[in-house]
Design an enzyme around this catalytic site. Structure first.
Site, PDB file in Angstrom:
ATOM      1  N   CYS A  46     -25.318  36.072  83.065  1.00  0.00           N
ATOM      2  CA  CYS A  46     -25.979  35.074  83.889  1.00  0.00           C
ATOM      3  C   CYS A  46     -25.440  33.610  83.289  1.00  0.00           C
ATOM      4  CB  CYS A  46     -27.243  34.933  84.142  1.00  0.00           C
ATOM      5  SG  CYS A  46     -27.764  36.694  85.204  1.00  0.00           S
ATOM      6  N   ARG A  73     -30.135  49.423  63.573  1.00  0.00           N
ATOM      7  CA  ARG A  73     -31.259  49.897  64.339  1.00  0.00           C
ATOM      8  C   ARG A  73     -31.071  51.279  64.485  1.00  0.00           C
ATOM      9  NH1 ARG A  73     -31.420  44.585  65.204  1.00  0.00           N
ATOM     10  NH2 ARG A  73     -33.579  43.511  65.048  1.00  0.00           N
ATOM     11  N   VAL A  83     -16.003  55.281  78.740  1.00  0.00           N
ATOM     12  CA  VAL A  83     -15.991  56.513  79.084  1.00  0.00           C
ATOM     13  C   VAL A  83     -15.139  56.836  80.473  1.00  0.00           C
ATOM     14  CG1 VAL A  83     -17.652  58.224  80.200  1.00  0.00           C
ATOM     15  CG2 VAL A  83     -18.307  56.864  78.280  1.00  0.00           C
ATOM     16  N   ASP A 288     -27.008  46.908  87.293  1.00  0.00           N
ATOM     17  CA  ASP A 288     -26.373  46.764  88.526  1.00  0.00           C
ATOM     18  C   ASP A 288     -25.625  47.998  89.188  1.00  0.00           C
ATOM     19  OD1 ASP A 288     -27.003  44.251  87.868  1.00  0.00           O
ATOM     20  OD2 ASP A 288     -25.042  43.187  87.432  1.00  0.00           O
TER      21      ASP A 288
END
Length: 457
Positions: A46, A73, A83, A288
């Protein structure tokens, strides 16, 4: 024994899900592998128009968490890896390393599909010419900036006048371009009713943005060097040194479709309240690429917004990680701006209400952002839809200057709560002359809507 979570998509929904799952389960309990075909992760798409326009100084400011930070992490995020297939019965995905060209299968115990949306790129002659740009990803934004810096001309054409179109028109105007916006619609901002879109049209013209309505593009014209030189409609040609496509997006669900997963009317994945793909215990989807429940109309919709994507990711990550969370639906709230004009909507347009068989009244009021005597008071127009007989709020649209757009949040809360317009008139909103008139513009519209509902009985 350790399980493996595979995430397809490294932006808002996918990495929010991965991060939340990691908070709840240790690396020894849950291995997390994420695939992202681009160079970047967890960024604000955005914000791209504001980076292009110079309001945001650098690309890095739009990145919330880099691939390196995710890896630190204990999330195995593999960038530039696409993919290409989901084997649902075999619980595995096939991926291609876009740099090396190699392919591999990766098994999963749990799968998150967060493949986002893809820009509509109409199959027009010249659409792939140099100088024609979409703005869906950070890579797209960088390509556009590179093109702008290498183009001596100062004429830009934006195709489409939705959120991306008007925001990119502002960005290009800020960079000193002569901007023309072409839209096939009756007015810009088809997410508004045409009467409210007309206000946007008038304001854009006043800002120096030429806006041509009812003008579907027929082809992109190129010069002898193969680069874009103009955009053609049935009626005219518009010179262009650069073209930006703002023609909307559709769910990117080609992988899901090929895998036989359930899709809705708009081509988005269908999920339950826990964001689990319907009929599949170990597959989730968010962002989305999914359709969500519209709490006002009761129907599924495709609403591609970063706010929803991040919430979806939190819900998915909680459920994958052993907790429990749900996503009940949306009311369709969105805000935007073009220069100093603020644009907001929530709930249903007149067209939407008719499509689901609702009978309604509409009212439109002119008000101001502050007490009329206080310096800086700016005009705004509020349109409100309410259901006949019941008075239930159905939708609100707002166009105005500073202080207009975020007022739509009042209506968003009222819609979520199922309030009537009469109930809204008693809302205890904050008041002081620098912030609002005694009667806030939204409440003025609610009062007028109450009268319209009573008159329609």
């Amino acid at each position: 024994m350790s399980e493996r979570l595979v995430v397809i998509g490294g932006d808002a929904a996918g990495m929010s899900a991965a991060s939340q799952a990691r908070r709840l389960r240790s690396p020894g309990e849950l291995e997390i592998v994420a695939f992202e075909r681009g160079h970047f992760s967890s960024y604000s798409a955005c914000g791209i128009p504001y980076w292009v326009g110079g309001d945001v100084a650098s690309r890095g400011e739009l990145i919330a968490r880099s691939p390196e930070e995710h890896r630190a992490r204990d999330i195995d995020l593999r960038t530039r890896t696409e993919v290409t297939e989901i084997d649902v019965p075999g619980q595995r995905v096939r991926s291609r390393d876009l740099e090396a060209g190699t392919e591999a299968w990766t098994g999963f115990d749990k799968l998150v599909i967060a493949t986002g949306a893809r820009p509509l790129r109409p199959p027009l002659p010249g659409i792939d010419a140099p100088g024609v740009h979409g703005v869906q990803t950070l890579d797209d934004g960088q390509a556009l900036l590179d093109s702008l810096s290498g183009t001596p001309g100062r004429r830009a054409v934006v195709v489409g006048a939705g959120y991306i179109g008007v925001e990119m028109a502002e960005a290009l105007l800020n960079r000193g371009y002569e901007v023309t916006v072409l839209t096939r619609g009756e007015q810009p901002m088809a997410t508004l009713d045409p009467d409210m879109g007309r206000l946007v049209h008038r304001a854009m013209d006043g800002l120096g943005i030429r806006t041509v309505v009812s003008a579907p593009v027929t082809k992109i014209l190129t010069g002898s060097d193969g680069r874009v030189r103009a955009v053609a409609t049935d009626a005219d040609e518009y010179p262009a040194d650069v073209v930006v496509l703002g023609t909307g997006v559709v769910p990117e669900t080609s992988l899901a479709r090929a895998a036989g997963l359930p899709l809705g009317t708009y081509g988005g994945l269908l999920t339950d309240l826990a964001m689990r793909v319907r009929g599949h215990e170990n597959i989730w989807a968010g962002g989305d690429c999914v359709e969500v429940l519209d709490l006002v109309s009761g129907r599924e919709r495709h609403v591609p917004l970063g706010t929803h994507a991040n919430k979806h990711g939190q819900v998915i990550g909680s459920n994958v990680g052993g907790g429990y969370s749900t996503f009940p639906g949306v009311v369709g709230t969105a805000v935007s701006k073009v220069c100093d004009l603020e644009i907001a909507r929530t709930g249903l347009r007149e067209k939407d209400a008719r499509e689901v068989g609702l009978r309604f009244v509409t009212v439109t009021v002119e008000s101001s952002s502050r007490a009329g005597y206080y310096p800086g008071a700016a005009p705004m127009t509020v349109k409100m839809l309410a259901e006949k007989r019941t008075g239930r709020l159905l939708g609100v649209q707002i166009v105005g200057r500073e202080g207009a757009a975020k007022r739509v949040d009042i209506a968003a809360v009222a819609l979520t709560a199922g309030m009537t317009v009469e109930g809204m008139t008693a809302l205890d909103l904050g008041y002081a002359p620098p912030f609002s008139p005694v009667w806030d513009p939204v409440l003025v519209a609610a009062r007028k809507a109450v009268a319209a509902v009573r008159a329609a009985e």
